[in-house]
Design an enzyme around this catalytic site. Structure first.
Site, PDB file in Angstrom:
ATOM      1  N   GLY A 106     -42.863 -18.804  16.615  1.00 15.74           N
ATOM      2  CA  GLY A 106     -44.201 -19.532  17.295  1.00 15.74           C
ATOM      3  C   GLY A 106     -45.359 -18.652  17.806  1.00 15.74           C
ATOM      4  N   GLN A 142     -51.506 -16.030  23.606  1.00 15.33           N
ATOM      5  CA  GLN A 142     -50.588 -14.094  23.216  1.00 15.33           C
ATOM      6  C   GLN A 142     -51.528 -13.729  22.452  1.00 15.33           C
ATOM      7  OE1 GLN A 142     -47.109 -16.035  22.405  1.00 15.33           O
ATOM      8  NE2 GLN A 142     -45.753 -14.463  23.014  1.00 15.33           N
ATOM      9  N   CYS A 199     -39.210 -13.188  22.889  1.00 17.39           N
ATOM     10  CA  CYS A 199     -41.458 -13.302  23.007  1.00 17.39           C
ATOM     11  C   CYS A 199     -41.868 -12.052  22.017  1.00 17.39           C
ATOM     12  CB  CYS A 199     -41.365 -13.597  24.563  1.00 17.39           C
ATOM     13  SG  CYS A 199     -43.047 -13.492  24.832  1.00 17.39           S
ATOM     14  N   LEU A 200     -42.746 -12.585  21.512  1.00 14.76           N
ATOM     15  CA  LEU A 200     -43.611 -11.443  20.386  1.00 14.76           C
ATOM     16  C   LEU A 200     -44.347 -10.114  21.691  1.00 14.76           C
ATOM     17  CD1 LEU A 200     -44.825 -13.585  17.182  1.00 14.76           C
ATOM     18  CD2 LEU A 200     -42.414 -11.429  17.958  1.00 14.76           C
ATOM     19  N   HIS A 254     -40.808 -23.389  24.713  1.00 18.09           N
ATOM     20  CA  HIS A 254     -41.150 -21.654  25.093  1.00 18.09           C
ATOM     21  C   HIS A 254     -42.574 -21.243  25.129  1.00 18.09           C
ATOM     22  CE1 HIS A 254     -40.787 -17.551  24.517  1.00 18.09           C
ATOM     23  NE2 HIS A 254     -41.658 -16.987  23.922  1.00 18.09           N
ATOM     24  N   GLU A 255     -43.173 -21.994  24.244  1.00 18.50           N
ATOM     25  CA  GLU A 255     -44.915 -21.688  23.848  1.00 18.50           C
ATOM     26  C   GLU A 255     -45.771 -22.617  25.218  1.00 18.50           C
ATOM     27  OE1 GLU A 255     -45.816 -19.477  21.841  1.00 18.50           O
ATOM     28  OE2 GLU A 255     -43.811 -19.855  20.512  1.00 18.50           O
ATOM     29  N   HIS A 280     -45.472 -20.036  27.600  1.00 17.40           N
ATOM     30  CA  HIS A 280     -47.249 -19.975  27.363  1.00 17.40           C
ATOM     31  C   HIS A 280     -47.779 -20.088  27.965  1.00 17.40           C
ATOM     32  CE1 HIS A 280     -45.471 -15.647  25.872  1.00 17.40           C
ATOM     33  NE2 HIS A 280     -44.718 -16.589  24.822  1.00 17.40           N
TER      34      HIS A 280
END
Ligand code: K1U
Ligand code: ZN
Length: 173
Positions: A46, A51, A93-94, A135-136, A139
């Site tokens: 994702g 991000q 998480c990236l 999660h997204e 963000h």
């Protein structure tokens, strides 16, 4: 398509609330395509626009584990229902590289969003898709998975990643 740079903690943009997408322009379509390419390259399952440094409410997801890709695009996603039942998943998480923690979230959720043709859609998600969507959407609201951990664990992770980032910046090739 173009690869974008993924911002990492402690970048303050990650704590900001992203703005809604007002019009689905060619620029937005290109951003979503670039996000997909960046997510596949990372690799990740994702990615939220913030991000890659663009604080707009847009998300890409692909949880398929097989060869065949199944990209999902979400513009202005809104969680409209969360199940009482919860599930625990080890999240990464990236924007917090190489750190993982078990996070408890509602097991299922419903999400309203716009597709690329500006059509209103709704999906009911469970399992990994539900976890990833939550999660997204977090963000987009400036929330990171470490915000669900104790202050001690969160600070430890953020300090560790910040140190790694500083050290890698020192290496000049
Ligand atoms: O939003 C992000 O930072 C991407 C993140 C999404 C996510 C992972 C796990 C649970 C919830 C949300 C990632 O993709 S981290 C990388 C990752 O999970 C992964 C990478 C390669 C293969 C499989 C998974
Ligand atoms: Zn993340």
């Amino acid at each position: 398509m173009a690869l974008k740079n993924i911002i990492t903690v402690p970048d303050p943009l990650l704590k900001s609330v992203s703005k809604p997408v007002n019009q689905i322009t060619g620029e937005i379509k290109k951003l979503l395509n670039d996000m997909l390419e960046t997510m596949y390259k990372a690799p990740g399952i994702g990615l939220a626009a913030v991000q890659v440094g663009v604080p707009l409410r847009a998300v890409v997801i692909d949880i398929s584990r097989d060869e065949e890709k199944n990209p999902l695009l979400f513009i202005n996603p809104k969680i409209t229902w969360r199940s009482e039942e919860t599930s625990i998943y080890e999240e990464g998480c990236l924007s917090i590289p190489n750190q993982f923690a078990e996070i408890e979230r509602p097991a299922s959720c419903k999400v309203e969003f716009l597709d690329l043709e500006d059509k209103k859609k709704e999906i009911k998600a469970s399992g990994l898709l539900s976890t990833c969507l939550q999660h997204e959407v977090d963000h987009l609201n400036g929330i990171l998975f470490v915000d669900y951990l104790s202050k001690l664990k969160k600070n430890y992770i953020i300090k560790k990643v910040s140190k790694q980032k500083k050290n890698s910046e020192k290496i000049v090739v």
